[in-house]
Design a protein around this motif. Structure first.
Motif, PDB file in Angstrom:
ATOM      1  N   ARG A   1      86.966 -20.121 -50.379  1.00 56.69           N
ATOM      2  CA  ARG A   1      87.618 -21.161 -49.586  1.00 56.69           C
ATOM      3  C   ARG A   1      87.482 -22.514 -50.269  1.00 56.69           C
TER       4      ARG A   1
ATOM      5  N   GLY B   1      88.708 -25.846 -36.795  1.00 57.60           N
ATOM      6  CA  GLY B   1      89.484 -25.699 -35.563  1.00 57.60           C
ATOM      7  C   GLY B   1      89.108 -26.718 -34.505  1.00 57.60           C
TER       8      GLY B   1
ATOM      9  N   GLY C   1      93.801 -27.232 -42.477  1.00 56.41           N
ATOM     10  CA  GLY C   1      92.887 -26.450 -41.643  1.00 56.41           C
ATOM     11  C   GLY C   1      92.073 -25.486 -42.494  1.00 56.41           C
TER      12      GLY C   1
ATOM     13  N   THR D   1      89.475 -22.075 -42.069  1.00 54.91           N
ATOM     14  CA  THR D   1      88.844 -21.109 -41.164  1.00 54.91           C
ATOM     15  C   THR D   1      87.335 -21.306 -41.252  1.00 54.91           C
TER      16      THR D   1
ATOM     17  N   VAL E   1      89.990 -20.067 -36.310  1.00 55.60           N
ATOM     18  CA  VAL E   1      91.210 -20.335 -37.064  1.00 55.60           C
ATOM     19  C   VAL E   1      91.894 -21.492 -36.340  1.00 55.60           C
TER      20      VAL E   1
ATOM     21  N   TYR F   1      98.122 -26.510 -38.015  1.00 54.18           N
ATOM     22  CA  TYR F   1      97.773 -26.978 -39.363  1.00 54.18           C
ATOM     23  C   TYR F   1      99.031 -27.088 -40.206  1.00 54.18           C
TER      24      TYR F   1
ATOM     25  N   ASP G   1      98.481 -26.823 -43.767  1.00 58.24           N
ATOM     26  CA  ASP G   1      98.056 -25.816 -44.738  1.00 58.24           C
ATOM     27  C   ASP G   1      96.838 -25.131 -44.161  1.00 58.24           C
ATOM     28  N   LEU G   2      96.700 -23.849 -44.428  1.00 60.14           N
ATOM     29  CA  LEU G   2      95.502 -23.153 -43.963  1.00 60.14           C
ATOM     30  C   LEU G   2      94.731 -22.610 -45.153  1.00 60.14           C
TER      31      LEU G   2
ATOM     32  N   GLU H   1      92.666 -15.457 -42.128  1.00 58.70           N
ATOM     33  CA  GLU H   1      92.451 -15.178 -40.698  1.00 58.70           C
ATOM     34  C   GLU H   1      91.760 -13.840 -40.482  1.00 58.70           C
TER      35      GLU H   1
END
Lengths: 292, 325
Positions: A5, A86, A110, A112, A135, A139, A141-142, A146
């Motif tokens: 991440r 979140g 965003g 997770t 999650v 957003y 962009d994530l 998930e």
């Protein structure tokens, strides 16, 4: 995986900042000395390389949206990027609901989340237990997958229930003991993303509504007013308590009152950016007639 | 040479002799320098208390006068004039008092502060441990520095050496019947990890009030008062009247340059915005106090770094100000 991440986050932010929109992004970086985590303002691609993502990313960075340099940037028509968990996204959505910023002014990156902790070795924060926002709900962009999110066990209201279970006299003693420690540094107010009044009632001197002195009476007045002002607005990020230098659990007041509003009116702040905020709306079929 | 038990017994004896004792005590709000009546509650195994000696000498709220409409006139609120012992505070905190003395006694005499200073004995405990935020050595002090203390307690193995620093300290030891003895060798003071070079900062501040660096250097700051309120040398205060319908009091409370109302006058706020207010903090510590009393208003205790909720680091900022770019 955390490092996946972090890498994805760096790459995404580098891409955004190189593209120039947004050209100011708030994320997490390392502390100056040591491996702690603190907010990092990203203006160049090399800043982006200094970003981190790990379970020390406890800060709710949306508190920067309503202050310099972000606010200045937004007022000039710019967009600001925010790395957000979140729970943090809920604060951003509340600011949008309350018409403090426009959805277009903020680029939500965003991430997770598996839960965060205040300092190295501390437990995952109480607020993270049974979190429904691992999650982010909204957003641009994530970062993160998930499918890999694992639920966090536990009761997020445990600390509040402990106090609620006390007899009235002991509950009063709990709060008078805690609030008599308050030194009125206002770290709780400044840390709060939703305490954005340009002039706080504590600063008014003509007339002076509440006692400025950090005496028990002045402290109770300040904290009770702040709690009432956050009823149905607090999104339970816990930043007020984390910021407190003398460990007063002030978030229990605001979280409790948001719970009360949810129970009575079925309203949760910061879920749908288009929803009217709790305090500016009423229902025609409201059972209380004073409101009509 | 004393054992830890001897030291705590000495504190107990001081209590018997009528000293009000402040010492590091672990409480609900963390490790605080607080009033204690039980020597057994004193904690000596820590780096620093959250609060400082300032809490004892310049309390966060003190009532100066009371007034009552039914009895016209004001009543000055006198303080308890009893003797005070502060035991186990650290050398950096005592050094902070030395700076406050220059400002609140030598420069403009603050009677209440001066009165408290005169009747308080500062018995500092030299440091054997430190953390990554400590930088007292860079500020010209050190883990075993005696500045501002009346008595310095130095660790020597599992025992302690008591060294009188001032006449007041010697008088205190005599009164408590501590025999003078040939001094043993104290432990070597620890060497701190963090250093900062402040040799160029004053000169830079003298000519860079309008530097564009001020705009970004405090990005992380959210303008709370944690760094001020936990600082051993910050001493700005506000005087406020708090009144009910017919009675009231005039209080002196701490004020802080982070706050938007700080120095706000009837028609003007000379420090608008966070960068200007953060600049005030740096200027006051590293320039104005130097200009006024020839001392830098920082002792390197590191509380502003340790307790900042958003990672603002004064050493980093000082480096960034004088550095390239």
């Amino acid at each position: 995986m955390t490092s996946d991440r972090e890498n994805a986050l760096k790459q995404k932010v580098r891409e955004l900042i190189t593209g120039g929109d947004p050209d100011l992004i708030v994320g997490y970086g390392k502390t100056y000395a040591g491996d702690g985590v603190r907010p990092l303002f990203v203006r160049t691609a090399s800043d982006a390389d200094r970003l981190v993502w790990n379970d020390g990313c406890v800060h709710n960075l949306s508190t920067y949206l309503m202050r310099e340099p972000c606010l200045e940037h937004i007022r000039k028509g710019g967009r600001v990027g925010i790395v957000a968990k979140g729970c943090d996204v809920r604060a951003i959505l509340t600011l949008i609901q309350e018409k403090q910023i426009k959805r277009d002014s903020v680029h939500i990156i965003g991430v997770t989340c598996d839960g965060v902790r205040d300092t190295d070795g501390a437990e995952i924060q109480v607020k993270c237990r049974a979190c429904p926002w691992q999650v982010p709900s909204v957003y641009d962009d994530l970062i993160g997958d998930e499918a890999e999110v694992r639920p966090i066990e536990g009761d997020p209201l445990e600390d509040i229930k402990t106090i609620e279970a006390l007899p009235q006299g002991e509950r009063w003693r709990f709060w008078t003991d805690a609030l008599s420690r308050c030194i009125k540094c206002y770290a709780c107010r400044q840390a709060c993303p939703l305490c954005y009044c340009r002039e706080c009632i504590t600063e008014k001197s003509r007339p002076q509504w509440i006692e400025k002195a950090p005496s028990l009476r002045g402290n109770l007045a300040y904290h009770f007013i702040r709690a009432m002002h956050l009823a149905g607005r607090c999104i339970s990020c816990g930043e007020c308590s984390r910021a407190c230098p003398v460990d007063i659990p002030v978030d229990r007041l605001t979280r409790y009152l948001s719970g009360t509003v949810e129970e009575a009116f079925g309203y949760r702040p910061g879920v749908d950016p288009d929803e009217e905020p709790f305090f500016v709306t009423f229902a025609d079929d409201d059972p209380e007639d004073f409101i009509r | 040479m004393m054992t830890k038990d001897d030291l705590l017994k000495l504190v107990g004896d001081a209590m018997t002799k009528g000293f009000a004792v402040f010492a590091p005590v672990r409480q609900e709000g963390g490790l605080l320098l607080a009033r204690t009546e039980d020597p057994g509650s004193i904690d000596l195994d820590h780096v620093l208390t959250v609060n400082t000696l300032k809490d004892v000498m310049l309390p966060r709220c003190e009532t100066l006068v009371r007034f009552d409409l039914e009895k016209p006139g004001v009543t000055r609120v006198e303080e308890d004039a009893g003797r005070v012992l502060v035991f186990g505070s650290r050398p950096c905190d005592a050094a902070g008092l030395d700076i406050l003395d220059s400002i609140l006694i030598d420069q403009v005499r603050d009677e209440r502060y001066a009165g408290r200073r005169a009747r308080t004995v500062i018995m500092s405990l030299a440091c054997s441990i430190f953390d990554e935020a400590c930088f007292c050595a860079s500020m010209g002090y050190g883990p075993h520095d005696a500045t501002g203390s009346d008595v310095l307690v130095l660790p020597s193995g599992d025992r302690y050496i008591l060294r009188a620093i001032t006449e007041k300290g010697q008088g205190f030891l005599d009164e408590l019947g501590v025999p003078a003895e040939a001094e043993a060798e104290p432990d070597k003071p620890p060497e701190l990890e963090r250093t900062v070079d402040i040799s160029r900062i004053k000169e830079w501040l003298d000519s860079n009030f309008d530097s564009p660096k001020w705009k970004t250097v405090s990005d992380n700051c959210v303008s709370c008062g944690t760094c001020f309120y936990l600082c051993p040398t910050c001493h700005c205060f506000d005087i406020i009247d708090e009144a009910g319908i017919s009675r009231g009091e005039r209080n002196r409370i701490w004020d802080c340059c982070s706050f938007s109302g700080f120095t706000k006058m009837a028609a003007h706020q000379p420090r608008v915005g966070r960068p200007a207010r953060y600049r005030q903090r740096v200027m006051h510590k590293f320039k104005y106090t130097v200009d006024n009393v020839d001392k830098t208003a920082c002792v390197g205790d590191g509380r502003c770094i340790r307790h900042c909720p958003y990672g603002v680091d004064i050493c980093e900022i000082l480096n960034a100000l004088v550095g390239e770019g």
